[in-house]
Scaffold this motif. Sequence first.
Motif, PDB file in Angstrom:
ATOM      1  N   LEU A 101     -40.374   3.329 -91.279  1.00  0.00           N
ATOM      2  CA  LEU A 101     -41.489   3.753 -92.298  1.00  0.00           C
ATOM      3  C   LEU A 101     -41.982   5.098 -92.333  1.00  0.00           C
ATOM      4  N   SER A 102     -41.448   5.821 -90.841  1.00  0.00           N
ATOM      5  CA  SER A 102     -41.749   7.230 -91.011  1.00  0.00           C
ATOM      6  C   SER A 102     -40.596   8.208 -90.968  1.00  0.00           C
ATOM      7  N   ASN A 103     -39.255   7.443 -90.904  1.00  0.00           N
ATOM      8  CA  ASN A 103     -37.859   7.967 -90.615  1.00  0.00           C
ATOM      9  C   ASN A 103     -37.962   8.877 -89.512  1.00  0.00           C
ATOM     10  N   GLN A 104     -38.756   8.782 -88.398  1.00  0.00           N
ATOM     11  CA  GLN A 104     -38.505   9.521 -87.250  1.00  0.00           C
ATOM     12  C   GLN A 104     -37.666   8.794 -86.504  1.00  0.00           C
ATOM     13  N   SER A 105     -36.771   9.563 -85.696  1.00  0.00           N
ATOM     14  CA  SER A 105     -35.516   9.004 -85.120  1.00  0.00           C
ATOM     15  C   SER A 105     -35.496   9.524 -83.473  1.00  0.00           C
ATOM     16  N   MET A 106     -34.947   8.846 -82.785  1.00  0.00           N
ATOM     17  CA  MET A 106     -34.886   9.291 -81.456  1.00  0.00           C
ATOM     18  C   MET A 106     -33.452   9.033 -80.746  1.00  0.00           C
ATOM     19  N   LEU A 107     -32.709   9.576 -79.716  1.00  0.00           N
ATOM     20  CA  LEU A 107     -31.469   9.152 -79.078  1.00  0.00           C
ATOM     21  C   LEU A 107     -31.884   8.592 -77.930  1.00  0.00           C
ATOM     22  N   LEU A 108     -31.723   7.353 -77.311  1.00  0.00           N
ATOM     23  CA  LEU A 108     -31.698   7.176 -75.808  1.00  0.00           C
ATOM     24  C   LEU A 108     -30.819   7.233 -75.018  1.00  0.00           C
ATOM     25  N   VAL A 109     -30.903   7.455 -73.726  1.00  0.00           N
ATOM     26  CA  VAL A 109     -30.019   7.579 -72.765  1.00  0.00           C
ATOM     27  C   VAL A 109     -30.227   6.568 -71.713  1.00  0.00           C
ATOM     28  N   PRO A 110     -29.258   6.212 -70.925  1.00  0.00           N
ATOM     29  CA  PRO A 110     -29.454   4.882 -69.982  1.00  0.00           C
ATOM     30  C   PRO A 110     -30.624   5.269 -69.100  1.00  0.00           C
ATOM     31  N   GLY A 111     -31.511   3.974 -68.771  1.00  0.00           N
ATOM     32  CA  GLY A 111     -32.630   4.465 -67.827  1.00  0.00           C
ATOM     33  C   GLY A 111     -33.813   4.604 -68.859  1.00  0.00           C
ATOM     34  N   LYS A 112     -33.575   4.730 -70.106  1.00  0.00           N
ATOM     35  CA  LYS A 112     -34.869   5.218 -70.903  1.00  0.00           C
ATOM     36  C   LYS A 112     -35.207   4.019 -71.698  1.00  0.00           C
ATOM     37  N   GLN A 113     -36.400   4.045 -72.064  1.00  0.00           N
ATOM     38  CA  GLN A 113     -37.180   3.217 -72.884  1.00  0.00           C
ATOM     39  C   GLN A 113     -37.907   3.927 -74.181  1.00  0.00           C
ATOM     40  N   ILE A 146     -42.706  -2.179 -80.645  1.00  0.00           N
ATOM     41  CA  ILE A 146     -41.239  -2.578 -80.359  1.00  0.00           C
ATOM     42  C   ILE A 146     -40.531  -1.853 -79.596  1.00  0.00           C
ATOM     43  N   SER A 147     -40.203  -2.471 -78.402  1.00  0.00           N
ATOM     44  CA  SER A 147     -39.559  -1.828 -77.172  1.00  0.00           C
ATOM     45  C   SER A 147     -38.160  -1.907 -76.956  1.00  0.00           C
ATOM     46  N   THR A 148     -37.393  -0.619 -76.858  1.00  0.00           N
ATOM     47  CA  THR A 148     -35.955  -0.893 -76.561  1.00  0.00           C
ATOM     48  C   THR A 148     -35.500  -0.160 -75.347  1.00  0.00           C
ATOM     49  N   THR A 149     -34.967  -0.816 -74.516  1.00  0.00           N
ATOM     50  CA  THR A 149     -34.379  -0.432 -73.156  1.00  0.00           C
ATOM     51  C   THR A 149     -32.848  -0.270 -73.024  1.00  0.00           C
ATOM     52  N   LEU A 150     -32.362   0.814 -72.830  1.00  0.00           N
ATOM     53  CA  LEU A 150     -31.189   1.056 -72.634  1.00  0.00           C
ATOM     54  C   LEU A 150     -30.528   1.161 -71.052  1.00  0.00           C
ATOM     55  N   LEU A 151     -29.329   0.323 -71.125  1.00  0.00           N
ATOM     56  CA  LEU A 151     -28.773   0.211 -69.861  1.00  0.00           C
ATOM     57  C   LEU A 151     -27.418   0.891 -69.588  1.00  0.00           C
ATOM     58  N   GLN A 152     -26.712   0.948 -70.844  1.00  0.00           N
ATOM     59  CA  GLN A 152     -25.680   1.648 -70.603  1.00  0.00           C
ATOM     60  C   GLN A 152     -25.105   2.060 -72.254  1.00  0.00           C
ATOM     61  N   SER A 164     -44.227   2.338 -82.435  1.00  0.00           N
ATOM     62  CA  SER A 164     -45.505   1.762 -82.937  1.00  0.00           C
ATOM     63  C   SER A 164     -45.561   2.024 -84.436  1.00  0.00           C
ATOM     64  N   ALA A 165     -46.685   1.939 -85.256  1.00  0.00           N
ATOM     65  CA  ALA A 165     -46.429   2.099 -86.674  1.00  0.00           C
ATOM     66  C   ALA A 165     -46.104   3.376 -87.136  1.00  0.00           C
ATOM     67  N   ASP A 166     -46.453   4.473 -86.348  1.00  0.00           N
ATOM     68  CA  ASP A 166     -46.245   5.744 -86.679  1.00  0.00           C
ATOM     69  C   ASP A 166     -45.447   6.718 -85.964  1.00  0.00           C
ATOM     70  N   GLU A 167     -44.998   6.046 -84.727  1.00  0.00           N
ATOM     71  CA  GLU A 167     -44.392   7.147 -83.908  1.00  0.00           C
ATOM     72  C   GLU A 167     -43.434   6.461 -82.846  1.00  0.00           C
ATOM     73  N   ILE A 168     -42.580   7.181 -82.292  1.00  0.00           N
ATOM     74  CA  ILE A 168     -41.617   6.735 -81.122  1.00  0.00           C
ATOM     75  C   ILE A 168     -41.806   7.333 -79.881  1.00  0.00           C
ATOM     76  N   ARG A 169     -42.218   6.531 -78.825  1.00  0.00           N
ATOM     77  CA  ARG A 169     -42.432   7.349 -77.455  1.00  0.00           C
ATOM     78  C   ARG A 169     -41.557   6.780 -76.631  1.00  0.00           C
ATOM     79  N   MET A 170     -40.931   7.953 -75.797  1.00  0.00           N
ATOM     80  CA  MET A 170     -39.885   7.749 -74.666  1.00  0.00           C
ATOM     81  C   MET A 170     -40.248   7.839 -73.509  1.00  0.00           C
ATOM     82  N   SER A 171     -39.842   6.958 -72.506  1.00  0.00           N
ATOM     83  CA  SER A 171     -40.349   6.917 -71.179  1.00  0.00           C
ATOM     84  C   SER A 171     -39.364   6.318 -70.174  1.00  0.00           C
ATOM     85  N   THR A 172     -39.401   6.599 -69.001  1.00  0.00           N
ATOM     86  CA  THR A 172     -38.387   6.279 -67.865  1.00  0.00           C
ATOM     87  C   THR A 172     -38.884   4.329 -67.654  1.00  0.00           C
ATOM     88  N   ALA A 173     -37.812   3.633 -68.255  1.00  0.00           N
ATOM     89  CA  ALA A 173     -37.990   2.373 -67.963  1.00  0.00           C
ATOM     90  C   ALA A 173     -37.795   1.781 -66.623  1.00  0.00           C
TER      91      ALA A 173
END
Length: 385
Positions: A279-291, A264-270, A295-304
Amino acid sequence: MDNKRIKALFERLHKNKYSEGDLAELDNWYHSLNEDQGDMQAWLAEAESESQLADHLYTTYLQKVKQQKRRVLLKNTLRMAAAILIIVAVGMLIHKPAGPKVPQLVKNRVPVPVIKPARNIAMLTLADGSKIPLDEAQKGNLTTQAGISIRKTAEGKLIYVKADGSKIDAGQASKTFNKIEIPRAGKYELVLPDGSKVWLNAASSLRYPVVFAGNERVVELSGEAYFEVAHNRKAPFRVITGRQTLTVLGTHFNVKGYPEDQRISTTLLQGSVAVKNTLSNQSMLLVPGKQADLSADEIRMSTANVDQVMAWKNGYFIFDNQDIKSIMTLVSRWYDVDVIYHLKKSERFGGTFSRSSNLKELLKNMEMLGDIHFELEERRVTVSN
């Protein structure tokens, strides 16, 4: 020459409102790409219409790319110029009125159908289970639920507003859910009861209450949607997509989470978005321009690549060195076709295409960009090389 100037010149050419200076400027730009000799005046004299001239520019450019055995994933100025050329030239040919076409018959085969792109099609399911096909519904008030008027605007959007002279039963309304479902070859825009705007892509659905009550606003998404959430500090907006929950106060973001996708991909513009894997309770805060890719067991952040992510909403396909199967997955949803593969080797593509093309035009343009062949029969595309 920048992109806006190139686009403006092609629009003038299309509308037959160009000057000698416009032709000279466009001619100089085109030859800066090291194209074949000739000049714009001669091409225009030979062409039957401005659209035919645009087609000449577009076709000769693609042939040059193929002859040099280069991918269309171009860099810097040349890449941007090619993208604008494809968008404008193909777009003009699509929107230019054309006379009736006679189907070309192939021996022992059915004529190739004209498969049009996605349009505003959606099914609205009310709380009582009754269904309203929104593409067939008349503009104006569709129904009233718990003091809320559900309307279709003149632009074809679905909106929720307080019914004239009605009293909203917030307790009842918050338990009254609607669901909008977009089929393949469909898209739709709606305004939620809090004023938040949602654009839904093909093969997607959204479930939501007719009124947001209490200390949070919760919707459930399957597929892909772009949100512009109305700010409300006292009531966070939550989007549940499979195993992911997004929490925002007011922001612009895109979520892509089809059931068949592995992530599941989430891209933040503003604004800001909190992404949580339930499932894993892992969380992450996105800032604009990041995605965030969950996946099933983790969240990965990258430049969108924001242009590519938002291409579907802005009316384009933007392929950035993508494999043919991932590309055809998008095409199959947008045009409602099935795809069969007979591939001897993998193939990757780059390029920008208008989503308003009919399918035959899109496939023809893609064939010119690589070692690939498409065969269209009824609503089935066979891919081979």
